[in-house]
Scaffold this active site. Structure first.
Site, PDB file in Angstrom:
ATOM      1  CB  SER A  92      -0.976   0.000   1.175  1.00  0.00           C
ATOM      2  OG  SER A  92      -0.287  -0.157   2.398  1.00  0.00           O
ATOM      3  CG  HIS A 139      -1.584   4.214   3.739  1.00  0.00           C
ATOM      4  ND1 HIS A 139      -2.895   3.921   4.072  1.00  0.00           N
ATOM      5  CD2 HIS A 139      -0.996   3.007   3.472  1.00  0.00           C
ATOM      6  CE1 HIS A 139      -3.089   2.616   3.994  1.00  0.00           C
ATOM      7  NE2 HIS A 139      -1.947   2.040   3.654  1.00  0.00           N
TER       8      HIS A 139
END
Length: 218
Positions: free
Chosen positions: A148, A199
């Site tokens: 991610s 992230h």
């Protein structure tokens, strides 16, 4: 007015059509690195599923997941890369692969395969370094894995591509990309068990790397 023999004219048409087909084929060959990444990630996941339980933290550490003490104390820096290819369960894998396919296809089409891969790995490693720094700061020594961070890097890079092309790149628009970024961050911060530092770090790394590598369409 120039004249052209009908046969010569027909040959020119065929030549142009052939060149167009070759160009499309060349583009198809160039824009497939995201597919390779998806195949690799899925292959590793199913192999690990055969060997054990990918949702078990101890098992995942054994096969390359990121764990701060092993990096800080034992200098196992390779985990900054290997953990990008590991996922905790099928849902984790599929969510990331869907995003990788969608974002990767659009980005690779705009910037090419080499720059796509460079942004992907720089973002992934950068995201992991920022996650490590946050773990060290908070003292929360969690086991981490997943693509991610790298995928958020692709999102950041696409945001720059759209900005650099005056608010549009293919079907992507500036407003659409900004909404996607904000929505992705919102889901992360309102969910549990999500490495939001990775992230945000990946997003920033991808954006800055794209600024250095992409200067607009020729």
């Amino acid at each position: 007015m120039d004249k052209m023999n009908p046969l010569t004219y027909n040959n020119c048409i065929k030549l142009r059509l052939m060149k167009g087909a070759e160009k499309r084929d060349s583009n198809c060959r160039k824009t497939n690195r995201q597919s390779v990444q998806i195949v690799i990630n899925m292959g590793i996941f199913f192999l690990l599923s055969f060997l054990g339980n990918p949702e078990n933290a101890v098992f995942m550490i054994k096969y390359g997941a990121m764990y701060p003490p092993l990096i800080f104390e034992d200098a196992q820096y390779y985990r900054l890369i290997t953990c990008i290819f590991l996922h905790f369960g099928i849902d984790h894998l599929m969510n990331n692969m869907v995003m990788l396919g969608a974002l990767g296809w659009n980005l690779e089409k705009e910037i090419g395969s080499f720059k796509f891969l460079l942004i992907y790995f720089v973002s992934g490693i950068g995201a992991n370094l920022i996650s490590l720094a946050m773990d060290f700061y908070t003292g929360n020594l969690a086991v981490s894995a997943g693509a991610s961070g790298a995928i958020f890097g692709l999102l950041g890079a696409l945001l720059w591509v759209v900005i650099r092309n005056r608010g549009k790149a293919g079907r992507l628009t500036g407003r659409g990309m900004l909404f996607m970024v904000l929505l992705s961050l919102y889901f992360g911060f309102t969910s549990t068990g999500v490495d939001n530092a990775a992230h945000v770090g990946g997003l920033i790394c991808g954006f800055l790397t794209a600024v250095l590598l992409y200067h607009g369409r020729n």
